[in-house]
Design a protein around this motif. Structure first.
Motif, short mmCIF file in Angstrom:
data_model
loop_
_atom_site.label_atom_id
_atom_site.label_comp_id
_atom_site.label_asym_id
_atom_site.label_seq_id
_atom_site.Cartn_x
_atom_site.Cartn_y
_atom_site.Cartn_z
N GLN A 146 0.83 -1.20 0.00
CA GLN A 146 0.00 0.00 0.00
C GLN A 146 0.87 1.25 0.00
N GLU A 147 0.31 2.34 -0.54
CA GLU A 147 1.06 3.60 -0.58
C GLU A 147 1.37 4.11 0.82
N LEU A 148 0.40 3.98 1.73
CA LEU A 148 0.62 4.33 3.14
C LEU A 148 0.61 3.03 3.93
N PRO A 149 1.78 2.46 4.18
CA PRO A 149 1.82 1.13 4.81
C PRO A 149 1.42 1.16 6.27
N LEU A 150 0.94 0.01 6.73
CA LEU A 150 0.78 -0.17 8.16
C LEU A 150 2.17 -0.20 8.79
N THR A 151 2.26 0.23 10.03
CA THR A 151 3.57 0.29 10.69
C THR A 151 3.60 -0.64 11.90
N LEU A 152 4.77 -1.21 12.13
CA LEU A 152 4.98 -2.16 13.21
C LEU A 152 6.15 -1.65 14.05
N GLY A 190 6.93 -7.21 22.56
CA GLY A 190 6.40 -7.55 21.25
C GLY A 190 6.40 -6.36 20.32
N TYR A 191 5.25 -6.10 19.70
CA TYR A 191 5.13 -5.02 18.71
C TYR A 191 3.81 -4.28 18.91
N VAL A 192 3.71 -3.11 18.26
CA VAL A 192 2.47 -2.35 18.22
C VAL A 192 2.17 -2.04 16.75
N LEU A 193 0.95 -2.33 16.32
CA LEU A 193 0.52 -2.15 14.93
C LEU A 193 -0.35 -0.91 14.81
N ASP A 194 -0.03 -0.06 13.82
CA ASP A 194 -0.81 1.17 13.58
C ASP A 194 -1.02 1.34 12.08
N LEU A 244 -7.31 -11.77 10.99
CA LEU A 244 -6.82 -10.90 9.93
C LEU A 244 -5.34 -11.15 9.73
N ALA A 245 -4.91 -11.20 8.48
CA ALA A 245 -3.49 -11.28 8.15
C ALA A 245 -3.19 -10.10 7.23
N VAL A 246 -2.24 -9.25 7.65
CA VAL A 246 -1.97 -8.01 6.93
C VAL A 246 -0.46 -7.80 6.77
N ARG A 247 -0.11 -6.85 5.92
CA ARG A 247 1.28 -6.49 5.69
C ARG A 247 1.59 -5.22 6.49
N ALA A 248 2.71 -5.23 7.20
CA ALA A 248 3.11 -4.05 7.97
C ALA A 248 4.63 -3.91 7.90
N GLU A 249 5.11 -2.66 7.92
CA GLU A 249 6.54 -2.39 7.83
C GLU A 249 7.10 -2.03 9.20
N GLY A 296 -15.56 -7.23 1.57
CA GLY A 296 -14.45 -6.30 1.57
C GLY A 296 -14.75 -5.05 2.36
N GLY A 297 -13.68 -4.41 2.79
CA GLY A 297 -13.82 -3.17 3.53
C GLY A 297 -12.46 -2.63 3.90
N SER A 298 -12.44 -1.67 4.77
CA SER A 298 -11.18 -1.09 5.25
C SER A 298 -11.04 -1.40 6.73
N VAL A 299 -9.79 -1.36 7.22
CA VAL A 299 -9.54 -1.66 8.62
C VAL A 299 -8.51 -0.68 9.15
N GLU A 300 -8.73 -0.23 10.37
CA GLU A 300 -7.81 0.70 11.02
C GLU A 300 -7.27 0.07 12.30
N PHE A 301 -5.97 0.17 12.49
CA PHE A 301 -5.32 -0.36 13.68
C PHE A 301 -4.77 0.82 14.50
N ASP A 302 -5.20 0.90 15.74
CA ASP A 302 -4.79 2.00 16.62
C ASP A 302 -4.05 1.42 17.82
N ALA A 303 -2.72 1.41 17.73
CA ALA A 303 -1.86 0.91 18.81
C ALA A 303 -2.28 -0.49 19.24
N VAL A 304 -2.43 -1.39 18.27
CA VAL A 304 -2.84 -2.77 18.55
C VAL A 304 -1.61 -3.59 18.92
N PRO A 305 -1.57 -4.18 20.12
CA PRO A 305 -0.41 -5.00 20.49
C PRO A 305 -0.37 -6.30 19.69
#
Length: 409
Positions: free
Chosen positions: A138-144, A150-154, A169-174, A209-218
């Motif tokens: 994606q142009e604006l990648p998810l961040t890890l 562990g990690y935090v996903l946004d 859910l299985a997603v791509r994050a950088e 289909g739809g969109s998903v938002e991750f807000d400081a997800v551990p």
């Protein structure tokens, strides 16, 4: 032409204790027949496909690819491809939903060691979980971001299949610190995950289909299942097979749509009238123009199918090679899958559009539902365009270049 055949090497599989291919094809056919009975009404209603997911779950199709010793179906990818194609012929959106589930739920086995993959499979088998999401860039990648435990996903993913019905859910994050992309598994019920059914597509409306938002997800370290880096020092040839394996699911969805619309149009033409509107006669089944169009479309579909069978054999052979697979062999497999994509895309678009001409003005009737095939196929090909990938085929043929690592949307 000098393009790929299946790589040489062992293709024998380990002995399975699960149901055989005949069982799964029968289950897929019965489920497809069930979906076909109300396909038009369901597509027009456009409701979130909870009922359709239940039908797939009852048929046992969600665990088809999980090894039998782990409690799953023990089937292989050629069988999974055939099942997705059968379902797609009845309902392309549900075929996409199932194909996405297979790709994402099995991806851990391509990208990580066996033990974490096996841990991820246990709840999937026990509860027949449905997976959604996607690994496309994606142009604006998810961040890890790395944390002590562990990690935090946004971030926000603008489109992914199956989000509205997914249990995982299985997603791509950088990674924030390195920029390296990873596949990440998330429970959608977790606090900080917000899913929106805001994708107002004109086709594939039942793909959830739809969109998903991750807000400081551990995210635990075990749920960061593997790297999606294109660096050959990180991505082995066997792991790179993730790309053609996933893209070949898209091929099966398109072929299923083409075969589904042709089968439905044939029944309509043979009947000589519409089952919904008996007063509406159709063109004679001996009309030379009608016969010529059917002939042309069948040639397109069968040609794409033959090329796809070569691609399936090549992918299956590559998976059997495992760590012995070379980058050159991977490139040959990827190029063959790209050619199958191009052929299936053309077959689906031509068949779903020109069948409307065969049926004529009556195809404008929403009750007949022929338009759903065209809308589904066109939507799918917009999300998975192949025109630019043909350059990769030409570059490989002419210059021996390896095609880029591209994951399906």
């Amino acid at each position: 032409m000098g393009v790929a055949t299946a790589p040489s090497g062992p293709t024998a599989e380990s002995v399975r204790t699960g149901p055989d291919r005949v069982h799964w094809l029968r289950a897929a056919r019965e489920t497809a027949d069930d979906l076909a009975t109300d396909a038009v009404a369901r597509e027009q209603a456009g409701k979130t496909p909870f009922d359709e997911v239940s039908r797939l779950r009852e048929a046992g199709l969600f665990t088809l690819l999980v090894p039998a010793e782990a409690g799953g179906g023990g089937a292989d990818w050629p069988t999974a491809y055939a099942v997705v194609r059968e379902i797609s012929a009845a309902d392309g959106a549900i075929g996409q939903l199932l194909g996405c589930h297979y790709f994402l739920s099995w991806s851990a086995r391509f990208l990580t060691e066996f033990t974490p993959a096996a841990r991820a499979e246990r709840p999937s088998v026990a509860d027949q979980l449905c997976w959604g999401g996607g690994f496309a860039r994606q142009e604006l990648p998810l961040t890890l971001a790395r944390k002590a435990d562990g990690y935090v996903l946004d971030g926000r993913q603008s489109y992914a299949t199956g989000l509205l019905v997914a249990d995982r859910l299985a997603v791509r994050a950088e990674r924030v610190d390195t920029g390296e992309p990873f596949a990440v598994v998330v429970d959608p019920a977790h606090h900080g995950v917000r899913i929106d059914g805001d994708t107002d597509t004109f086709g594939q409306r039942l793909a959830a289909g739809g969109s998903v938002e991750f807000d400081a997800v551990p995210v635990s370290a075990d749920n960061v299942v593997g790297s999606l880096s294109v660096d050959e020092d990180v991505l082995s040839p066997s792991a790179a097979l993730t790309s053609p394996v996933g893209r070949l699911l898209s091929v099966q969805i398109l072929l299923g749509m083409a075969e589904g619309v042709l089968a439905e149009a044939r029944e309509y033409s043979r009947a000589g009238h519409s089952p919904w509107h008996p007063a509406w006669p159709v063109g004679s089944p001996q009309d030379p123009q009608v016969l010529a169009v059917y002939g042309e479309l069948i040639v397109l579909a069968r040609s794409a199918s033959a090329l796809t069978e070569q691609a399936v054999e090549a992918v299956h052979g590559g998976l059997a090679r495992g760590e012995d697979l070379s980058y050159d062999e991977y490139a040959e497999i990827s190029v063959l899958v790209t050619m199958a994509e191009a052929a299936a895309s053309r077959a689906a678009q031509e068949s779903t559009a020109r069948v409307l001409d065969i049926v004529g003005a009556r195809s404008a009737s929403s009750r007949l539902g022929f338009d759903r095939f065209w809308r589904n196929a066109r939507t799918h090909t917009l999300y998975e365009p192949v025109a630019h990938r043909l350059r990769d085929v030409g570059d490989h043929f002419l210059n021996g270049a390896h095609p880029p690592f591209v994951l399906p949307v």
